[in-house]
Write an enzyme that holds these catalytic residues in place. Structure first.
Site, PDB file in Angstrom:
ATOM      1  N   LYS A  55       2.240  -2.836   6.723  1.00 51.29           N
ATOM      2  CA  LYS A  55       2.437  -2.585   5.287  1.00 51.29           C
ATOM      3  C   LYS A  55       3.880  -2.122   5.030  1.00 51.29           C
ATOM      4  O   LYS A  55       4.463  -2.444   3.995  1.00 51.29           O
ATOM      5  CB  LYS A  55       1.410  -1.576   4.769  1.00 51.29           C
ATOM      6  CG  LYS A  55      -0.005  -2.138   4.710  1.00 51.29           C
ATOM      7  CD  LYS A  55      -0.141  -3.261   3.665  1.00 51.29           C
ATOM      8  CE  LYS A  55      -1.569  -3.728   3.503  1.00 51.29           C
ATOM      9  NZ  LYS A  55      -1.728  -4.752   2.456  1.00 51.29           N
ATOM     10  N   TYR A 110      -1.977  -1.121  10.469  1.00 51.26           N
ATOM     11  CA  TYR A 110      -1.947  -1.153   9.000  1.00 51.26           C
ATOM     12  C   TYR A 110      -0.642  -0.528   8.496  1.00 51.26           C
ATOM     13  O   TYR A 110       0.050  -1.102   7.654  1.00 51.26           O
ATOM     14  CB  TYR A 110      -3.166  -0.402   8.438  1.00 51.26           C
ATOM     15  CG  TYR A 110      -3.377  -0.617   6.954  1.00 51.26           C
ATOM     16  CD1 TYR A 110      -3.934  -1.802   6.483  1.00 51.26           C
ATOM     17  CD2 TYR A 110      -3.024   0.353   6.022  1.00 51.26           C
ATOM     18  CE1 TYR A 110      -4.139  -2.006   5.114  1.00 51.26           C
ATOM     19  CE2 TYR A 110      -3.223   0.155   4.663  1.00 51.26           C
ATOM     20  CZ  TYR A 110      -3.777  -1.027   4.215  1.00 51.26           C
ATOM     21  OH  TYR A 110      -3.964  -1.231   2.865  1.00 51.26           O
ATOM     22  N   SER A 123       0.871  -1.185   0.000  1.00 52.13           N
ATOM     23  CA  SER A 123       0.000   0.000   0.000  1.00 52.13           C
ATOM     24  C   SER A 123       0.899   1.223   0.000  1.00 52.13           C
ATOM     25  O   SER A 123       2.071   1.137   0.417  1.00 52.13           O
ATOM     26  CB  SER A 123      -0.844  -0.004   1.284  1.00 52.13           C
ATOM     27  OG  SER A 123      -1.482   1.235   1.472  1.00 52.13           O
TER      28      SER A 123
HETATM   29  N1  LIG Z   1      -8.711  -0.388  -1.126  1.00 49.55           N
HETATM   30  C1  LIG Z   1      -7.685   0.404  -0.912  1.00 49.55           C
HETATM   31  O1  LIG Z   1      -7.834   1.646  -0.831  1.00 49.55           O
HETATM   32  C2  LIG Z   1      -6.285  -0.177  -0.791  1.00 49.55           C
HETATM   33  C3  LIG Z   1      -5.199   0.693  -0.929  1.00 49.55           C
HETATM   34  C4  LIG Z   1      -3.904   0.171  -0.832  1.00 49.55           C
HETATM   35  C5  LIG Z   1      -3.722  -1.176  -0.609  1.00 49.55           C
HETATM   36  N2  LIG Z   1      -4.797  -1.990  -0.475  1.00 49.55           N
HETATM   37  C6  LIG Z   1      -4.535  -3.411  -0.241  1.00 49.55           C
HETATM   38  O2  LIG Z   1      -5.085  -4.157  -1.314  1.00 49.55           O
HETATM   39  C7  LIG Z   1      -5.350  -5.491  -0.880  1.00 49.55           C
HETATM   40  C8  LIG Z   1      -6.766  -5.858  -1.289  1.00 49.55           C
HETATM   41  O3  LIG Z   1      -7.653  -4.969  -0.642  1.00 49.55           O
HETATM   42  P1  LIG Z   1      -9.064  -4.558  -1.249  1.00 49.55           P
HETATM   43  O4  LIG Z   1      -9.185  -3.087  -1.113  1.00 49.55           O
HETATM   44  O5  LIG Z   1      -9.281  -5.192  -2.557  1.00 49.55           O
HETATM   45  O6  LIG Z   1      -9.993  -5.208  -0.120  1.00 49.55           O
HETATM   46  P2  LIG Z   1     -11.463  -5.832  -0.191  1.00 49.55           P
HETATM   47  O7  LIG Z   1     -11.886  -5.884   1.212  1.00 49.55           O
HETATM   48  O8  LIG Z   1     -12.299  -5.102  -1.152  1.00 49.55           O
HETATM   49  O9  LIG Z   1     -11.248  -7.285  -0.810  1.00 49.55           O
HETATM   50  C9  LIG Z   1     -10.399  -8.138  -0.227  1.00 49.55           C
HETATM   51  C10 LIG Z   1     -10.800  -9.584  -0.575  1.00 49.55           C
HETATM   52  O10 LIG Z   1      -9.874 -10.358   0.151  1.00 49.55           O
HETATM   53  C11 LIG Z   1     -10.559 -11.320   0.940  1.00 49.55           C
HETATM   54  N3  LIG Z   1      -9.764 -11.584   2.136  1.00 49.55           N
HETATM   55  C12 LIG Z   1      -9.601 -10.791   3.222  1.00 49.55           C
HETATM   56  N4  LIG Z   1      -8.781 -11.378   4.114  1.00 49.55           N
HETATM   57  C13 LIG Z   1      -8.430 -12.562   3.579  1.00 49.55           C
HETATM   58  C14 LIG Z   1      -7.587 -13.623   4.013  1.00 49.55           C
HETATM   59  N5  LIG Z   1      -7.009 -13.579   5.213  1.00 49.55           N
HETATM   60  N6  LIG Z   1      -7.428 -14.697   3.204  1.00 49.55           N
HETATM   61  C15 LIG Z   1      -8.056 -14.770   1.999  1.00 49.55           C
HETATM   62  N7  LIG Z   1      -8.858 -13.789   1.539  1.00 49.55           N
HETATM   63  C16 LIG Z   1      -9.039 -12.702   2.313  1.00 49.55           C
HETATM   64  C17 LIG Z   1     -11.912 -10.713   1.221  1.00 49.55           C
HETATM   65  O11 LIG Z   1     -12.891 -11.716   1.512  1.00 49.55           O
HETATM   66  C18 LIG Z   1     -12.196  -9.934  -0.069  1.00 49.55           C
HETATM   67  O12 LIG Z   1     -12.864 -10.729  -1.033  1.00 49.55           O
HETATM   68  C19 LIG Z   1      -5.109  -5.491   0.628  1.00 49.55           C
HETATM   69  O13 LIG Z   1      -3.850  -6.027   0.906  1.00 49.55           O
HETATM   70  C20 LIG Z   1      -5.161  -4.015   0.991  1.00 49.55           C
HETATM   71  O14 LIG Z   1      -4.439  -3.747   2.163  1.00 49.55           O
HETATM   72  C21 LIG Z   1      -6.073  -1.528  -0.568  1.00 49.55           C
END
Ligand SMILES: NC(=O)c1ccc[n+]([C@@H]2O[C@H](COP(=O)([O-])OP(=O)(O)OC[C@H]3O[C@@H](n4cnc5c(N)ncnc54)[C@H](O)[C@@H]3O)[C@@H](O)[C@H]2O)c1
Length: 259
Positions: free
Chosen positions: A153, A149, A136
């Site tokens: 990260k 977080y 992230s």
């Molecule tokens: N959305 C943002 O703004 C953002 C920004 C930077 C980084 N990220 C990172 O991107 C990645 C994905 O996040 P997202 O925004 O798509 O989240 P999200 O919550 O929309 O989707 C995440 C998916 O992962 C699944 N999941 C959660 N924990 C799990 C686990 N322990 N094992 C298997 N599946 C699991 C959930 O069921 C969901 O389907 C994460 O690592 C998050 O930290 C997100």
């Protein structure tokens, strides 16, 4: 550069958000994709859509990673690309309890360590393999509102860097994906800090998929779907006090907005 066509790929957290967009992008590029998710229905829906295999389970536990790799290896033969994407927002309270810290550590950091530990021997023997981490922008900067977080990260970025530095000359390709806000469920749950800091510049998960695609082609380590993050990262390094003053101003705005 990673050849995606025909590759065997695994995406954790592939049932929704960024992971789903990545799974779709890899499949569109000709990869055979294993879709992992905590939510079995979400994993199954994406797998059906892209002609992949759903392997539901928790990518944040040692056993979960082991089971996923066994099932994926059985189906794909070789795992060529491992995309360690699942993450947890780790709450928004100022002083999170021990169990939230522990879960953040397991899902946001140790999941990558465990998968790499299992995959590296085979990849080093073959002289190739691609490991991708969704960290992230919080891993390069910070995430106001969530210490676990931010910390886990940063650790994810550090681990990805360490892997690349240690094994690139032996054929390992590593990418570290560091977006700011992406319109997913996680952003919707990120509280006032997410609302104020991330919402205005939030992008769609598909844009992260395209940024990763470019990186797979170019071989670039750091994947920044929000290019401005590079400027913030540079400022943080060059004038940390100024950067911290800016963060403190933002924190005050968040507190004023949340009353
Ligand atoms: N959305 C943002 O703004 C953002 C920004 C930077 C980084 N990220 C990172 O991107 C990645 C994905 O996040 P997202 O925004 O798509 O989240 P999200 O919550 O929309 O989707 C995440 C998916 O992962 C699944 N999941 C959660 N924990 C799990 C686990 N322990 N094992 C298997 N599946 C699991 C959930 O069921 C969901 O389907 C994460 O690592 C998050 O930290 C997100």
């Amino acid at each position: 550069m990673t050849i995606v066509s025909g590759a065997g790929a695994v995406v954790t957290g592939g049932g929704g958000g960024i992971g789903r967009a990545i799974a779709r992008r890899l499949a569109a590029g000709g990869a055979r994709v294993v879709v992992n998710d905590l939510d079995p229905d979400a994993a199954a829906a994406v797998a059906v859509e892209i002609g992949g295999l759903a392997v539901p389970g928790d990518a944040g536990t040692e056993q979960g990673v082991r089971d996923l790799l066994a099932a994926a290896g059985g189906h794909l033969g070789e795992i060529d690309i491992y995309y360690s994407n699942a993450g947890t927002g780790a709450g928004t309270e100022p002083d999170p309890p021990e169990d939230l810290w522990q879960r953040a550590w397991e899902v946001n950091t140790l999941a990558h360590v465990r998968a790499a530990r299992a995959l590296l021997p085979g990849w080093l023997a073959r002289g190739r393999g691609t490991f991708v981490v969704t960290a992230s922008a919080a891993g390069l900067l910070t995430m106001l509102g969530s210490a676990p977080y931010s910390v886990t990260k940063h650790a994810a970025v550090a681990f990805a860097e360490w892997l690349a530095a240690t094994y690139a000359h032996r054929g390992l390709t590593v990418h570290c994906v560091c977006p700011q806000g992406v319109r997913t469920q996680m952003l919707a749950n990120s509280g006032p800090a997410g609302e104020i800091v991330l919402m205005d510049t939030a992008i769609e998960p598909e844009q992260v998929g395209e940024a990763l695609w470019d990186a797979l082609t170019s071989g670039k380590f750091l994947v920044l779907p929000h290019p401005e993050v590079l400027d913030y990262y540079g400022l943080r390094a060059a004038d940390t006090d100024r950067w911290l003053r800016g963060m403190s101003r933002l924190q005050r705005r968040i507190e004023e907005a949340s009353g």
